[in-house]
Design a protein around this motif. Structure first.
Motif, PDB file in Angstrom:
ATOM      1  N   SER A 179       0.842  -1.238   0.007  1.00  0.00           N
ATOM      2  CA  SER A 179       0.009   0.048  -0.060  1.00  0.00           C
ATOM      3  C   SER A 179       1.048   1.370   0.010  1.00  0.00           C
ATOM      4  CB  SER A 179      -0.998   0.032   1.260  1.00  0.00           C
ATOM      5  OG  SER A 179      -0.294   0.004   2.552  1.00  0.00           O
ATOM      6  N   GLY A 180       2.022   1.210   0.517  1.00  0.00           N
ATOM      7  CA  GLY A 180       2.992   2.398   0.473  1.00  0.00           C
ATOM      8  C   GLY A 180       3.409   2.846  -1.031  1.00  0.00           C
ATOM      9  N   PHE A 181       4.147   3.902  -1.135  1.00  0.00           N
ATOM     10  CA  PHE A 181       4.692   4.436  -2.343  1.00  0.00           C
ATOM     11  C   PHE A 181       5.681   3.649  -3.154  1.00  0.00           C
ATOM     12  CE2 PHE A 181       7.890   7.782  -4.175  1.00  0.00           C
ATOM     13  CZ  PHE A 181       7.060   7.872  -5.401  1.00  0.00           C
ATOM     14  N   THR A 182       6.683   3.001  -2.383  1.00  0.00           N
ATOM     15  CA  THR A 182       7.656   2.083  -3.041  1.00  0.00           C
ATOM     16  C   THR A 182       6.713   0.660  -3.429  1.00  0.00           C
ATOM     17  OG1 THR A 182       9.200   2.958  -1.782  1.00  0.00           O
ATOM     18  CG2 THR A 182       9.838   0.829  -2.961  1.00  0.00           C
TER      19      THR A 182
ATOM     20  N   ARG B 117      -1.179  -4.314   6.179  1.00  0.00           N
ATOM     21  CA  ARG B 117      -1.850  -4.501   7.372  1.00  0.00           C
ATOM     22  C   ARG B 117      -3.356  -4.097   7.117  1.00  0.00           C
ATOM     23  NH1 ARG B 117       0.853   0.418  10.683  1.00  0.00           N
ATOM     24  NH2 ARG B 117       0.786   2.030   9.167  1.00  0.00           N
TER      25      ARG B 117
ATOM     26  N   ARG C  28      -6.384  -0.077   2.458  1.00  0.00           N
ATOM     27  CA  ARG C  28      -5.163   0.575   1.649  1.00  0.00           C
ATOM     28  C   ARG C  28      -4.580  -0.372   0.538  1.00  0.00           C
ATOM     29  NH1 ARG C  28      -2.639   5.091   2.714  1.00  0.00           N
ATOM     30  NH2 ARG C  28      -0.564   4.423   2.671  1.00  0.00           N
TER      31      ARG C  28
ATOM     32  N   CYS D  69       8.502  -3.817   1.439  1.00  0.00           N
ATOM     33  CA  CYS D  69       8.704  -2.568   1.277  1.00  0.00           C
ATOM     34  C   CYS D  69       8.316  -1.794   2.247  1.00  0.00           C
ATOM     35  CB  CYS D  69       7.979  -1.945   0.045  1.00  0.00           C
ATOM     36  SG  CYS D  69       8.343  -2.743  -1.539  1.00  0.00           S
TER      37      CYS D  69
ATOM     38  N   THR E 261      13.738  -3.257   0.440  1.00  0.00           N
ATOM     39  CA  THR E 261      14.328  -2.001  -0.098  1.00  0.00           C
ATOM     40  C   THR E 261      14.713  -0.961   0.756  1.00  0.00           C
ATOM     41  OG1 THR E 261      12.128  -0.935   0.339  1.00  0.00           O
ATOM     42  CG2 THR E 261      12.362  -2.089  -1.972  1.00  0.00           C
TER      43      THR E 261
ATOM     44  N   ASP F  93      18.058   1.505  -4.865  1.00  0.00           N
ATOM     45  CA  ASP F  93      18.867   2.185  -6.016  1.00  0.00           C
ATOM     46  C   ASP F  93      20.271   2.665  -5.103  1.00  0.00           C
ATOM     47  OD1 ASP F  93      17.719   4.328  -4.312  1.00  0.00           O
ATOM     48  OD2 ASP F  93      17.762   5.896  -5.736  1.00  0.00           O
ATOM     49  N   ASP F  94      20.623   2.498  -3.903  1.00  0.00           N
ATOM     50  CA  ASP F  94      21.677   2.850  -3.160  1.00  0.00           C
ATOM     51  C   ASP F  94      22.276   1.584  -3.072  1.00  0.00           C
ATOM     52  OD1 ASP F  94      19.985   2.338  -1.341  1.00  0.00           O
ATOM     53  OD2 ASP F  94      20.402   3.958   0.078  1.00  0.00           O
TER      54      ASP F  94
ATOM     55  N   SER G 277      10.204  10.656  -0.444  1.00  0.00           N
ATOM     56  CA  SER G 277       9.033  10.206   0.028  1.00  0.00           C
ATOM     57  C   SER G 277       9.124  10.451   1.570  1.00  0.00           C
ATOM     58  CB  SER G 277       8.726   8.997  -0.203  1.00  0.00           C
ATOM     59  OG  SER G 277       9.486   7.838   0.479  1.00  0.00           O
TER      60      SER G 277
ATOM     61  N   SER H 186      12.032   6.958   7.461  1.00  0.00           N
ATOM     62  CA  SER H 186      13.024   6.017   7.820  1.00  0.00           C
ATOM     63  C   SER H 186      14.346   6.727   8.277  1.00  0.00           C
ATOM     64  CB  SER H 186      13.278   5.135   6.585  1.00  0.00           C
ATOM     65  OG  SER H 186      12.081   4.359   6.408  1.00  0.00           O
TER      66      SER H 186
HETATM   67  N1  LIG Z   1      17.253   3.063   0.228  1.00  0.00           N
HETATM   68  C1  LIG Z   1      16.396   3.445  -1.024  1.00  0.00           C
HETATM   69  O1  LIG Z   1      17.030   3.908  -1.696  1.00  0.00           O
HETATM   70  C2  LIG Z   1      15.132   3.445  -0.863  1.00  0.00           C
HETATM   71  C3  LIG Z   1      14.371   3.615  -2.030  1.00  0.00           C
HETATM   72  C4  LIG Z   1      12.916   3.443  -2.123  1.00  0.00           C
HETATM   73  C5  LIG Z   1      12.502   3.024  -0.600  1.00  0.00           C
HETATM   74  N2  LIG Z   1      13.248   3.087   0.452  1.00  0.00           N
HETATM   75  C6  LIG Z   1      12.730   2.559   1.769  1.00  0.00           C
HETATM   76  O2  LIG Z   1      11.532   1.783   1.629  1.00  0.00           O
HETATM   77  C7  LIG Z   1      10.509   2.068   2.841  1.00  0.00           C
HETATM   78  C8  LIG Z   1       9.064   2.383   2.224  1.00  0.00           C
HETATM   79  O3  LIG Z   1       9.222   4.008   1.439  1.00  0.00           O
HETATM   80  P1  LIG Z   1       7.905   4.368   0.977  1.00  0.00           P
HETATM   81  O4  LIG Z   1       8.343   6.017   0.617  1.00  0.00           O
HETATM   82  O5  LIG Z   1       7.119   3.404   0.093  1.00  0.00           O
HETATM   83  O6  LIG Z   1       7.032   4.656   2.362  1.00  0.00           O
HETATM   84  P2  LIG Z   1       5.448   4.608   2.481  1.00  0.00           P
HETATM   85  O7  LIG Z   1       4.810   5.109   1.616  1.00  0.00           O
HETATM   86  O8  LIG Z   1       5.158   5.307   3.935  1.00  0.00           O
HETATM   87  O9  LIG Z   1       4.965   3.069   2.801  1.00  0.00           O
HETATM   88  C9  LIG Z   1       5.224   2.324   3.955  1.00  0.00           C
HETATM   89  C10 LIG Z   1       4.561   1.010   3.909  1.00  0.00           C
HETATM   90  O10 LIG Z   1       4.908   0.406   5.084  1.00  0.00           O
HETATM   91  C11 LIG Z   1       3.838  -0.082   5.795  1.00  0.00           C
HETATM   92  N3  LIG Z   1       3.816   0.061   7.219  1.00  0.00           N
HETATM   93  C12 LIG Z   1       4.439   1.045   8.054  1.00  0.00           C
HETATM   94  N4  LIG Z   1       4.260   0.625   9.242  1.00  0.00           N
HETATM   95  C13 LIG Z   1       3.777  -0.587   9.466  1.00  0.00           C
HETATM   96  C14 LIG Z   1       3.391  -1.469  10.282  1.00  0.00           C
HETATM   97  N5  LIG Z   1       3.355  -1.275  11.546  1.00  0.00           N
HETATM   98  N6  LIG Z   1       2.946  -2.425  10.095  1.00  0.00           N
HETATM   99  C15 LIG Z   1       2.625  -3.109   8.672  1.00  0.00           C
HETATM  100  N7  LIG Z   1       2.726  -2.392   7.725  1.00  0.00           N
HETATM  101  C16 LIG Z   1       3.603  -0.959   8.106  1.00  0.00           C
HETATM  102  C17 LIG Z   1       2.465   0.782   5.388  1.00  0.00           C
HETATM  103  O11 LIG Z   1       1.374   0.369   5.403  1.00  0.00           O
HETATM  104  P3  LIG Z   1      -0.049   1.073   5.538  1.00  0.00           P
HETATM  105  O12 LIG Z   1      -0.166   1.620   4.176  1.00  0.00           O
HETATM  106  O13 LIG Z   1      -0.846   0.367   6.058  1.00  0.00           O
HETATM  107  O14 LIG Z   1       0.400   2.424   6.334  1.00  0.00           O
HETATM  108  C18 LIG Z   1       2.988   1.075   3.850  1.00  0.00           C
HETATM  109  O15 LIG Z   1       2.650  -0.089   2.868  1.00  0.00           O
HETATM  110  C19 LIG Z   1      11.318   3.022   3.455  1.00  0.00           C
HETATM  111  O16 LIG Z   1      11.961   2.541   4.486  1.00  0.00           O
HETATM  112  C20 LIG Z   1      12.299   3.785   2.643  1.00  0.00           C
HETATM  113  O17 LIG Z   1      13.333   4.342   3.007  1.00  0.00           O
HETATM  114  C21 LIG Z   1      14.590   2.873   0.391  1.00  0.00           C
END
Ligand SMILES: NC(=O)c1ccc[n+]([C@@H]2O[C@H](COP(=O)([O-])OP(=O)(O)OC[C@H]3O[C@@H](n4cnc5c(N)ncnc54)[C@H](OP(=O)(O)O)[C@@H]3O)[C@@H](O)[C@H]2O)c1
Length: 341
Positions: free
Chosen positions: A9-12, A32, A36, A75, A100, A131-132, A166, A172
């Motif tokens: 459901s999140g962005f990634t 969860r 969503r 994700c 990720t 990507d990193d 994002s 994070s």
């Molecule tokens: N290193 C990199 O280059 C890179 C690139 C892309 C992404 N990422 C990482 O990927 C992660 C996601 O990023 P995003 O932008 O996609 O974030 P986001 O849009 O906030 O999505 C977070 C996801 O995690 C779920 N979530 C959060 N808390 C939860 C919990 N307690 N139990 C179950 N599910 C939970 C959310 O579910 P709900 O929708 O139900 O809230 C949502 O599906 C981050 O940690 C980000 O740093 C890293």
């Protein structure tokens, strides 16, 4: 092939589901919240996709939700808070795992806590396929191979500020900021010395860019396949300052997603510098567009390769799980270029 996405459901997560559909791999959207997940499936435009609700506090339900899948892409961040139950569920279910994350201490914990369990279960776990962490680990392997025996490797994230992060990324970064950066020195990980990192000249430029020690995944993953006395990491000082300015208030005000045109216009750049014990030097870089879009491409291909080709069981670095040059070349049609000299 069927691949689960936890945090779909999140962005990634949504980008990852879209990439699975583009590759004609059956996605299973797990998370969860049913509403969503349904909204994510509708937004991606995937008709008839299976959505499954599984809470992190229910280990058996979580394992059941991914047990009939060939791999899972996690994700759901911050991984420091929410990552470990999904790794444990993948091992219980016998389902290969990639994620990720960019969170250095979390990646270290996955290696420390889960390697033996994953080996016994015949499951491959590859954290940091973003990507990193993915391209950074792969290019460091190819660069270090030029200067054997290796004394030191610096892995640097040289993306410019302004590409957009994002809310999930900001959350994070804020969650791990107090943990500080690690470096690898003389066979062990320790708090980074904080010693000055020399400015770096990005490829195609003549102007050195100031960089600062920063917690990147490569410090944890690279020592698994490169024998070096020291491995440390840095990012541009101006980007480090942006992350340092994050507070709970500012994080909540950041938009949940990065607008598609800004996302596609952004670029990422990882550079590895390796020094041999004889003073010889090699440098390698890998760059591409659309960090979030490419993260989905990298994570999906990583999971697909584990499911189709297999890899040694256990927790692995990207360069241990995949042929480095072959994986980077796979990304070329997505605008990724790389070079070692
Ligand atoms: N290193 C990199 O280059 C890179 C690139 C892309 C992404 N990422 C990482 O990927 C992660 C996601 O990023 P995003 O932008 O996609 O974030 P986001 O849009 O906030 O999505 C977070 C996801 O995690 C779920 N979530 C959060 N808390 C939860 C919990 N307690 N139990 C179950 N599910 C939970 C959310 O579910 P709900 O929708 O139900 O809230 C949502 O599906 C981050 O940690 C980000 O740093 C890293």
């Amino acid at each position: 092939m069927r691949i689960a996405v936890y945090g779909a459901s999140g962005f990634t997560g949504r980008l990852t589901v879209a990439e699975l559909c583009r590759r004609r791999i059956t996605p299973v959207l797990v998370g969860r919240n049913a509403d969503r997940l349904g909204a994510a499936a509708a937004e991606v435009g995937v008709t008839g996709a299976e959505t499954r609700v599984a809470d992190l506090a229910d280990p058996a339900g979580l394992a059941d939700a991914i047990a009939d899948c060939d791999a899972v892409v996690n994700c759901a961040g911050p991984f420091t808070l929410w990552g470990e139950p999904v790794v444990r569920a993948a091992i219980t279910a016998g389902t290969h795992y990639v994620d990720t994350t960019g969170e250095q201490h979390y990646i270290q914990r996955v290696f420390d806590v889960f390697n033996k369990e994953a080996e016994h279960a015949g499951v491959t776990v590859v954290p940091a396929m973003a990507d990193d962490g993915g391209p950074g680990d792969l290019i460091a392997n190819l660069t270090a191979a030029r200067v054997t025996p290796v004394d030191e490797v610096l892995i640097a994230d040289l993306r410019q500020p302004g590409g957009g992060a994002s809310r999930g990324t900001a959350r994070s970064m804020a969650a791990v900021f107090d943990e500080g950066a690690l470096e690898y020195l003389d066979g062990a990980w320790q708090p980074a010395s904080g010693s000055q990192v020399e400015p770096i000249v990005p490829p195609g430029s003549t102007a050195p860019v100031p960089v600062t020690t920063f917690a990147l995944p490569g410090v944890i993953t690279i020592p698994r396949h490169v024998a070096a006395r020291r491995i440390h990491s840095a990012i541009r000082t101006d980007v480090a300052a942006l992350f340092a300015s994050l507070t709970p208030d500012t994080v909540d005000s950041i938009p949940e997603t990065v607008a598609e045109d800004a996302r596609r216009a952004s670029r990422w750049l990882m550079k590895a510098d390796a020094t041999g014990t004889d003073g010889s030097r090699a440098q390698g870089w890998v760059t591409g567009p659309d960090g979030y879009g490419l993260t989905a491409v990298i994570a999906v291909e990583g999971a697909r390769r584990l499911a189709a080709d297999g890899a040694r069981a256990g927790v692995l670095s990207p360069a241990q799980a995949y042929d480095p040059a072959d994986f980077l070349n796979f990304l070329a049609p997505h605008g990724v270029t790389w070079q070692v000299s």
